[in-house]
Design an enzyme around this catalytic site. Structure first.
Site, short mmCIF file in Angstrom:
data_model
loop_
_atom_site.label_atom_id
_atom_site.label_comp_id
_atom_site.label_asym_id
_atom_site.label_seq_id
_atom_site.Cartn_x
_atom_site.Cartn_y
_atom_site.Cartn_z
N GLU B 130 0.82 -1.23 0.11
CA GLU B 130 -0.19 -0.05 0.01
C GLU B 130 0.80 1.15 -0.15
OE1 GLU B 130 -2.61 -1.41 -1.08
OE2 GLU B 130 -4.20 -0.61 0.47
N THR B 183 -5.05 7.66 -5.50
CA THR B 183 -5.24 7.79 -3.84
C THR B 183 -4.46 8.78 -3.36
OG1 THR B 183 -5.86 5.21 -3.99
CG2 THR B 183 -4.92 6.42 -1.73
#
Lengths: 308, 308
Positions: B130, B183
């Site tokens: 991530e 993101t």
């Protein structure tokens, strides 16, 4: 007593419960006021007797009177009520003294009239008593006082109270150092903004505490008793706070924090024996500092205000 | 396939779930990637095949490679793994595309070595994937991808993942408008401070959502799907967001919000029929605006990454 008069127990409550500022609260089983409420033909609320503490008896200056007036205003009952209060919870202790009187009054009036109002509606009336006591109509003490157990005020507008279960072996130890902090003062020192980072920690802990209560996971309940927002500020006003918290955890408490706006400090324990040990540890701190205190050890009250 | 090779399903996930920014997430049952992981004597991670999407295959530029390296570094296994990825979740969709690959890789490696690591340890390795994808090692997608169901990241330090049950009739509808929001970009527009008042609403809703999931109270789940902090800002980047949310609720959804950092929009429904109806309502909005979309209707995945 006749059917127009009842006597009720009005539980003390711990609001905030560390992470849940303004939303979480829990009711105590063995600490609370006693009230007698009498249905009378004369309109209005009259406080006929007030023992235990030195508090105003005039209806508009007494939280039970104000909450009772809010109740009457919404009701189609055209008589009134007389109230006797035996006040055992000290005002300014941080364990919901005003909430106990407000909640007890409206619960008993509702009972005497055959329960026309829901518990959530009673919370609204009792919040008017809280407004008198602390300038803010908060619900985090009156909600557990009326519903029992743990409650979450999910939303104030519209008012949405959620009951949350408590594991049977959960005990609360409270120490009340005999210094006074007014709720209104302890609100004034709080900041009006918080960092996003701190907010994320806080709602993580609220989620963890709620999950721990449902799962009966005592360790998770303990881990979730963190408050990164209010405790670091308010604890400055409570002499010995850090030490009390430290010795409580060392004595076996699951976690500890400020009860409501203080100065009382609460700790949760698994089992009564552990809760009593935590109490002794707490006492030792104030014995050393030389501040007088009261101490309470209680199970969770699961039903709220109840008939005596 | 031999015992040194397994094929796994890696679920898509909805992070944040309205009120639970950075802490809540939920795994989907019928949307996800497929991966084959092979234990090989050669040290290191090699991505031997990548189909479905145009993504880098070099180990250090691929989330599964980076997560796999974190796994290897902590493991005492001195061989390596080959990875084949059939990527069905579009990157940048907001339903945990990178998390699915990261979680799938480390879950499969752990399985092939006889599960030396706990799921929480696997979350830590997958978080490194991530970090590559979005500059932040967040856990709110990888946790549900590995644990299944709803998960709460109570704390990042130490990492504390709490499993939360889901009622059996809860369905998720997702619409992915074919626009790209990174993101990292959608994090940049967020504010770093919030008002105390907004914070209180947010942790009230997190408590309400967690309680609703335990109580199987669909209406409470719906009422708690409010986000006063992130949605008002991020929704600006998603054309038609307010309209999609509005028609979803009108079509019977319990609630709706941004999936992760968007642009996908999710809605919860009680029952499949309702979830399909909500999907049709969502489609109608993008048909009118003229934006292409993908739509998914899924049950909750209760187990996380699983063998195929």
């Amino acid at each position: 007593m006749n059917q127009n008069e009842i006597k009720v127990f009005c539980p003390a409550t711990v609001a905030n419960v560390s992470c849940g500022f303004d939303v979480l609260g829990v009711a105590l089983d063995s600490v609370g006021d006693e009230m007698v409420i009498r249905k009378v033909p004369q309109k209005g609320i009259k406080i006929t007797k007030l023992t235990g503490q030195d508090l105003p008896k005039e209806t508009l200056n007494n939280v039970a009177g104000v909450a009772g007036n809010a109740f009457l205003l919404a009701s189609d009952y055209d008589g009134g009520f007389e109230i006797e209060i035996d006040k055992k919870i000290k005002p300014g202790s941080g364990i919901g003294s005003s909430a106990a009187s407000s909640a007890g009054a409206v619960w008993a009036m509702n009972h005497l009239l055959g329960n026309p109002f829901s518990k959530t509606e009673l919370v609204k009336f009792a919040m008017e008593g809280e407004r008198l006591a602390s300038d803010v109509a908060h619900a985090d003490n009156v909600a557990p006082a009326l519903f029992g157990g743990f409650t979450l005020v999910r939303s104030y507008s519209p008012l949405d109270i959620i009951s949350i279960p408590a594991p049977t072996e959960l005990y609360v130890t409270i120490i009340h150092p005999q210094i006074e902090i007014k709720t209104s003062d302890s609100r004034k020192i709080l900041k009006t903004t918080i960092s996003m980072e701190t907010g994320i920690k806080q709602w993580g802990n609220v989620g963890g505490l709620v999950a721990g209560l449902f799962k009966e996971d005592y360790a998770l309940i303990g881990r979730s008793l963190e408050d990164h927002i209010v405790e670091p500020i308010r604890s400055i006003l409570i002499p010995g706070f850090d030490e009390v918290k430290k010795v409580s955890i060392e004595a076996g408490a699951l976690g500890s924090g400020i009860s409501g706006s203080g100065p009382s400090i609460f700790a949760f324990s698994k089992g009564k024996e552990s809760a009593l040990k935590v109490g002794n540890a707490m006492k030792s701190v104030y014995d050393k500092i030389g501040i007088a205190y009261e101490i309470h050890v209680s199970k969770i009250n699961m039903e709220g205000v109840k008939l005596l």
